[in-house]
Design a protein around this motif. Structure first.
Motif, PDB file in Angstrom:
ATOM      1  N   ALA A 144      -2.688  -0.055   1.376  1.00  0.00           N
ATOM      2  CA  ALA A 144      -1.682   0.572   0.686  1.00  0.00           C
ATOM      3  C   ALA A 144      -0.428  -0.757   0.428  1.00  0.00           C
ATOM      4  CB  ALA A 144      -0.931   1.496   1.415  1.00  0.00           C
ATOM      5  N   MET A 145      -0.641  -1.241   1.753  1.00  0.00           N
ATOM      6  CA  MET A 145       0.329  -2.438   1.869  1.00  0.00           C
ATOM      7  C   MET A 145       0.158  -3.646   0.942  1.00  0.00           C
ATOM      8  SD  MET A 145       1.387  -4.563   5.334  1.00  0.00           S
ATOM      9  CE  MET A 145      -0.003  -5.384   5.387  1.00  0.00           C
ATOM     10  N   PHE A 146      -1.239  -4.054   0.755  1.00  0.00           N
ATOM     11  CA  PHE A 146      -1.449  -4.941   0.003  1.00  0.00           C
ATOM     12  C   PHE A 146      -1.438  -4.714  -1.590  1.00  0.00           C
ATOM     13  CE2 PHE A 146      -4.123  -6.751   3.915  1.00  0.00           C
ATOM     14  CZ  PHE A 146      -3.272  -7.620   3.675  1.00  0.00           C
ATOM     15  N   ALA A 147      -1.585  -3.270  -1.648  1.00  0.00           N
ATOM     16  CA  ALA A 147      -1.400  -2.940  -3.301  1.00  0.00           C
ATOM     17  C   ALA A 147       0.060  -2.688  -3.585  1.00  0.00           C
ATOM     18  CB  ALA A 147      -1.931  -1.473  -3.012  1.00  0.00           C
ATOM     19  N   THR A 148       0.894  -2.859  -2.635  1.00  0.00           N
ATOM     20  CA  THR A 148       2.366  -2.823  -3.135  1.00  0.00           C
ATOM     21  C   THR A 148       2.900  -4.027  -2.621  1.00  0.00           C
ATOM     22  OG1 THR A 148       2.752  -1.438  -0.840  1.00  0.00           O
ATOM     23  CG2 THR A 148       2.577  -0.097  -2.777  1.00  0.00           C
ATOM     24  N   MET A 149       2.551  -5.144  -2.619  1.00  0.00           N
ATOM     25  CA  MET A 149       3.228  -6.604  -2.245  1.00  0.00           C
ATOM     26  C   MET A 149       4.123  -6.732  -2.918  1.00  0.00           C
ATOM     27  SD  MET A 149       1.726  -7.640   0.494  1.00  0.00           S
ATOM     28  CE  MET A 149       2.262  -9.204   0.402  1.00  0.00           C
ATOM     29  N   ASN A 150       4.183  -6.130  -4.427  1.00  0.00           N
ATOM     30  CA  ASN A 150       5.501  -6.531  -5.393  1.00  0.00           C
ATOM     31  C   ASN A 150       6.601  -5.692  -5.146  1.00  0.00           C
ATOM     32  OD1 ASN A 150       3.842  -8.536  -6.450  1.00  0.00           O
ATOM     33  ND2 ASN A 150       2.888  -7.158  -7.944  1.00  0.00           N
ATOM     34  N   ASP A 151       6.530  -4.586  -4.125  1.00  0.00           N
ATOM     35  CA  ASP A 151       7.498  -3.587  -4.347  1.00  0.00           C
ATOM     36  C   ASP A 151       7.939  -3.770  -2.170  1.00  0.00           C
ATOM     37  OD1 ASP A 151       9.527  -1.866  -4.002  1.00  0.00           O
ATOM     38  OD2 ASP A 151       8.187  -0.077  -4.950  1.00  0.00           O
ATOM     39  N   PRO A 152       8.924  -4.437  -2.294  1.00  0.00           N
ATOM     40  CA  PRO A 152       9.349  -4.625  -0.671  1.00  0.00           C
ATOM     41  C   PRO A 152       9.636  -3.279   0.018  1.00  0.00           C
ATOM     42  CG  PRO A 152      10.200  -6.359  -1.849  1.00  0.00           C
ATOM     43  CD  PRO A 152       9.568  -5.382  -3.027  1.00  0.00           C
ATOM     44  N   GLN A 153      10.365  -2.360  -0.672  1.00  0.00           N
ATOM     45  CA  GLN A 153      10.520  -1.166  -0.138  1.00  0.00           C
ATOM     46  C   GLN A 153       9.462  -0.299   0.263  1.00  0.00           C
ATOM     47  OE1 GLN A 153      13.332   0.742  -3.009  1.00  0.00           O
ATOM     48  NE2 GLN A 153      14.839  -0.717  -2.704  1.00  0.00           N
ATOM     49  N   ARG A 154       8.239  -0.407  -0.259  1.00  0.00           N
ATOM     50  CA  ARG A 154       7.041   0.446  -0.157  1.00  0.00           C
ATOM     51  C   ARG A 154       6.313  -0.248   0.992  1.00  0.00           C
ATOM     52  NH1 ARG A 154       4.151   2.015  -5.588  1.00  0.00           N
ATOM     53  NH2 ARG A 154       3.040   3.210  -4.098  1.00  0.00           N
ATOM     54  N   ILE A 155       6.314  -1.613   1.310  1.00  0.00           N
ATOM     55  CA  ILE A 155       5.692  -2.276   2.116  1.00  0.00           C
ATOM     56  C   ILE A 155       5.755  -1.545   3.514  1.00  0.00           C
ATOM     57  CG2 ILE A 155       5.425  -4.443   3.273  1.00  0.00           C
ATOM     58  CD1 ILE A 155       5.616  -5.735   0.892  1.00  0.00           C
ATOM     59  N   GLY A 156       7.250  -1.294   3.883  1.00  0.00           N
ATOM     60  CA  GLY A 156       7.595  -0.756   5.429  1.00  0.00           C
ATOM     61  C   GLY A 156       6.765   0.421   5.603  1.00  0.00           C
ATOM     62  N   GLY A 157       6.684   1.408   4.644  1.00  0.00           N
ATOM     63  CA  GLY A 157       5.896   2.600   4.854  1.00  0.00           C
ATOM     64  C   GLY A 157       4.566   2.330   5.028  1.00  0.00           C
ATOM     65  N   ALA A 158       4.037   1.490   4.242  1.00  0.00           N
ATOM     66  CA  ALA A 158       2.568   1.438   4.233  1.00  0.00           C
ATOM     67  C   ALA A 158       2.048   0.702   5.789  1.00  0.00           C
ATOM     68  CB  ALA A 158       1.903   0.509   3.082  1.00  0.00           C
ATOM     69  N   MET A 159       2.924  -0.372   5.974  1.00  0.00           N
ATOM     70  CA  MET A 159       2.877  -0.905   7.359  1.00  0.00           C
ATOM     71  C   MET A 159       2.959   0.105   8.677  1.00  0.00           C
ATOM     72  SD  MET A 159       4.448  -4.180   8.882  1.00  0.00           S
ATOM     73  CE  MET A 159       3.808  -5.269   7.561  1.00  0.00           C
ATOM     74  N   ALA A 160       3.855   1.112   8.121  1.00  0.00           N
ATOM     75  CA  ALA A 160       4.067   2.143   9.384  1.00  0.00           C
ATOM     76  C   ALA A 160       2.714   2.811   9.405  1.00  0.00           C
ATOM     77  CB  ALA A 160       5.092   2.968   9.207  1.00  0.00           C
ATOM     78  N   ILE A 161       2.136   3.169   8.378  1.00  0.00           N
ATOM     79  CA  ILE A 161       0.984   3.890   8.507  1.00  0.00           C
ATOM     80  C   ILE A 161       0.060   3.051   9.242  1.00  0.00           C
ATOM     81  CG2 ILE A 161      -1.006   4.966   7.232  1.00  0.00           C
ATOM     82  CD1 ILE A 161       0.921   5.901   4.962  1.00  0.00           C
ATOM     83  N   ALA A 162      -0.100   1.930   9.035  1.00  0.00           N
ATOM     84  CA  ALA A 162      -1.390   0.987   9.422  1.00  0.00           C
ATOM     85  C   ALA A 162      -0.990   0.773  10.915  1.00  0.00           C
ATOM     86  CB  ALA A 162      -1.037  -0.238   8.704  1.00  0.00           C
ATOM     87  N   LEU A 163       0.190   0.766  11.442  1.00  0.00           N
ATOM     88  CA  LEU A 163       0.439   0.507  12.963  1.00  0.00           C
ATOM     89  C   LEU A 163       0.337   1.797  13.821  1.00  0.00           C
ATOM     90  CD1 LEU A 163       3.253  -2.154  12.830  1.00  0.00           C
ATOM     91  CD2 LEU A 163       0.717  -2.455  13.306  1.00  0.00           C
TER      92      LEU A 163
END
Length: 235
Positions: A144-163
């Motif tokens: 999800a993080m790599f799919a939303t690289m163009n949207d910085p606001q969504r990167i944080g949520g995807a990274m939270a899931i990953a960690l």
């Protein structure tokens, strides 16, 4: 001194759903439904005192006194809540000997051990699956993080899931599922040992109350079958 971040930052509903939901589904897929229900009911064992045979031994002594005074048939009207003890008392009332009663108790104890081991294995399996589900959540979060690289606001949520998925998997495995499995195994070992203590008094009661052959039948069995009358004596 480094201050820890607020605890609410360690909560992510998506990561929690991936880990707990995936662990539940994976555990149910490889577990019979009956054993799964037993695994949930077994949680009540964790808050109880370990099984002790003293109350059953005292009840056996009371039943032995009742049988001595009023006859073994009166035991059929006694209230016995423990299933193993109830089965043994019913066998004694039916006239079974100590060997048969002991065999019944051993079979019931082995069956109980198998059920307890199956329940503990379910929680052990959940402890093995949870870290894998955490890794699955991490992969989903990274995708999800790599799919939303163009949207910085969504990167944080995807990274939270990953960690957090990896964190939840490790915590559930080592702080919940594995301790439950170990405590259930310990309770099962204690109960299996304690139940061996009721075998001897029940076997003694069965030996005392078992029906004995009469003297006449014993004598006839020793003398053998009577020979049929000969033709000469009939004539």
């Amino acid at each position: 001194m480094i201050a820890l971040p607020p605890l609410h930052q360690f909560f992510d509903s998506a990561a929690l759903a991936i880990v707990l939901g995936g662990t539940l589904i994976a555990t149910l897929l490889r577990t019979p439904w009956r054993d799964g229900r037993r695994a949930l009911r077994a949680l009540a064992v964790l808050v109880r005192k370990p099984f002790a045979a003293e109350p059953l031994i005292e009840q056996i002594a009371h039943l032995s006194r009742v049988a001595r005074r009023h006859g073994v048939l009166t035991l059929d009207r006694s209230v016995v809540t423990d299933p193993d003890l109830a089965e043994a008392i019913a066998a004694i009332v039916d006239g079974e000997g100590p060997e048969a009663v002991t065999a019944r108790l051993d079979l019931a104890r082995q069956g109980r051990i198998e059920r307890h081991v199956a329940v503990a294995d379910i929680w052990t399996g959940a402890a093995e699956v949870a870290p894998a589900m955490g890794m699955v959540g991490t992969l989903i979060g990274l995708a999800a993080m790599f799919a939303t690289m163009n949207d910085p606001q969504r990167i944080g949520g995807a990274m939270a899931i990953a960690l957090l998925a990896t964190l939840y998997g490790a915590l559930f495995a080592n702080l919940v599922a594995q301790p439950i499995a170990m405590r259930l195994r310990r309770a099962a070992r204690i109960e299996a040992f304690e139940r061996t203590r009721i075998v001897a008094p029940l076997a003694a009661l069965a030996a005392r109350e078992a029906p004995r052959p009469s003297r006449g039948s014993t004598a006839s069995s020793k003398s053998g079958p009577s020979s049929p009358p000969s033709l000469m004596s009939v004539a």
